[in-house]
Design an enzyme around this catalytic site. Structure first.
Site, short mmCIF file in Angstrom:
data_model
loop_
_atom_site.label_atom_id
_atom_site.label_comp_id
_atom_site.label_asym_id
_atom_site.label_seq_id
_atom_site.Cartn_x
_atom_site.Cartn_y
_atom_site.Cartn_z
N TRP A 63 4.19 2.97 4.44
CA TRP A 63 4.22 3.42 3.05
C TRP A 63 4.47 2.26 2.08
O TRP A 63 5.00 2.44 0.99
CB TRP A 63 5.30 4.49 2.87
CG TRP A 63 5.00 5.74 3.64
CD1 TRP A 63 5.52 6.12 4.85
CD2 TRP A 63 4.07 6.77 3.27
NE1 TRP A 63 4.98 7.32 5.25
CE2 TRP A 63 4.09 7.75 4.30
CE3 TRP A 63 3.22 6.96 2.18
CZ2 TRP A 63 3.31 8.89 4.27
CZ3 TRP A 63 2.44 8.10 2.14
CH2 TRP A 63 2.49 9.05 3.17
N SER A 64 4.05 1.07 2.48
CA SER A 64 4.33 -0.13 1.70
C SER A 64 3.57 -0.18 0.38
O SER A 64 2.34 -0.16 0.36
CB SER A 64 3.98 -1.37 2.54
OG SER A 64 3.95 -2.53 1.75
N ASN A 65 4.32 -0.28 -0.72
CA ASN A 65 3.69 -0.48 -2.03
C ASN A 65 2.94 -1.80 -2.06
O ASN A 65 1.85 -1.90 -2.62
CB ASN A 65 4.77 -0.49 -3.13
CG ASN A 65 5.52 0.80 -3.23
OD1 ASN A 65 4.95 1.89 -3.16
ND2 ASN A 65 6.84 0.72 -3.40
N LEU A 67 1.55 -3.44 0.33
CA LEU A 67 0.34 -3.47 1.15
C LEU A 67 -0.86 -2.92 0.39
O LEU A 67 -1.92 -3.55 0.33
CB LEU A 67 0.57 -2.65 2.42
CG LEU A 67 -0.31 -2.98 3.62
CD1 LEU A 67 0.06 -4.34 4.19
CD2 LEU A 67 -0.14 -1.91 4.69
#
Length: 288
Positions: A63-65, A67
């Protein structure tokens, strides 16, 4: 992108006005729908250093912003992108990973043990052998370019009148950039969102940390936090996220209630975006 003072929003809340505290929010979440908040600032200097046609390689979780922002920014700038993803490949990818792949990012899943080597020179050398000429962006857009880019945040408006600049801390990149760009009269307040975060590398003159508002650790979001986020949105119209800004605004509200600030203090809270992370929640947990 909108670089105007209209990004500054005044917070009119009883707890603030009763304490005679002036609180504004810098709405970086409104800059761009995908390269959200502080991500734009951290990425711009990195992308400027990358070689044309060579891949951009970076790291992140499901859920990386960072990325998804990197995937989009790299596509717009014409770079191939590779994402090293923490954990085994899921049978059903997250919405974040689906978006990153849709923007053209090649996803490579590694074990959590391997992912923990993301700063190890040997592991990084292996990656550059596998992807020749790749420009590696540290997790979260860290490093000197990320810090330098974050300094530009305070150039979006005249911020010299504020006594305190407040932000959430993940890697500490944005915090360090804000500290460098602030005036000698300003205190930089950081709210770590990781349990047990070591602030020693960030400490210095004019720094203050509020480490007790991690709500159990990175990404943890008990009901009390979700209730606050819903109430805060109803009262201000400002959406927050479960990882960073929800905890940041909660921490500042509680600190004002506890009289941490002198009357007539002027606070600027940096809304660092990251709202896409709320998609990890079940439906109807948030009212916005």
């Amino acid at each position: 992108m909108n670089h105007q003072a209209s990004l500054i929003q005044r917070l009119q809340l009883p707890a603030f006005t009763a304490s005679q505290i002036h609180v504004d929010v810098m709405r970086l979440d409104q800059l761009h729908p995908i390269v959200s908040g502080n991500k734009w600032f951290k990425l711009q200097k990195h992308l400027a250093l990358a070689s044309p046609g060579r891949p951009i390689l970076t790291f992140g979780g499901a859920w990386s912003n960072h990325l998804v922002a990197t995937a989009y920014a790299a596509k717009q700038a014409g770079f191939p992108a590779i994402g090293i993803i923490r954990g085994e490949q899921p049978s059903s990818p997250s919405a974040t990973l689906t978006d990153a792949a849709a923007y053209g990012m090649q996803l490579e899943f590694v074990s959590r043990e391997q992912y923990g080597q993301k700063e190890n020179p040997t592991f990084l050398q292996q990656l550059t052998h596998r992807y020749p000429g790749a420009y590696i962006i540290p997790e979260g857009g860290g490093g000197i370019p990320g810090i330098t880019g974050s300094q530009d945040i305070l150039q979006l408006a005249d911020t010299t009148a504020y006594t305190h600049i407040c932000c959430a801390i993940g890697t500490g990149t944005t915090f360090l950039g804000l500290h460098r760009a602030s005036t000698p009269q300003q205190t930089i307040i950081g709210v770590p969102v990781l349990k047990g975060f070591d602030t020693s590398s960030l400490s210095g003159p004019r720094t203050l940390f509020l480490p007790q508002y991690h709500f159990g650790g990175y990404g943890r979001h008990p009901q009390i936090l979700l209730d606050f986020m819903n109430d805060f949105h109803r009262d201000t119209g400002i959406p927050t996220d479960i990882v960073y800004t929800g905890k940041l605004f909660y921490a500042i509200r509680e600190s004002i209630r506890q009289h941490l600030f002198h009357a007539h203090s002027r606070l600027l809270i940096i809304h660092s975006g990251g709202l896409q992370g709320n998609r990890s929640l079940p439906p109807r947990k948030l009212d916005f």
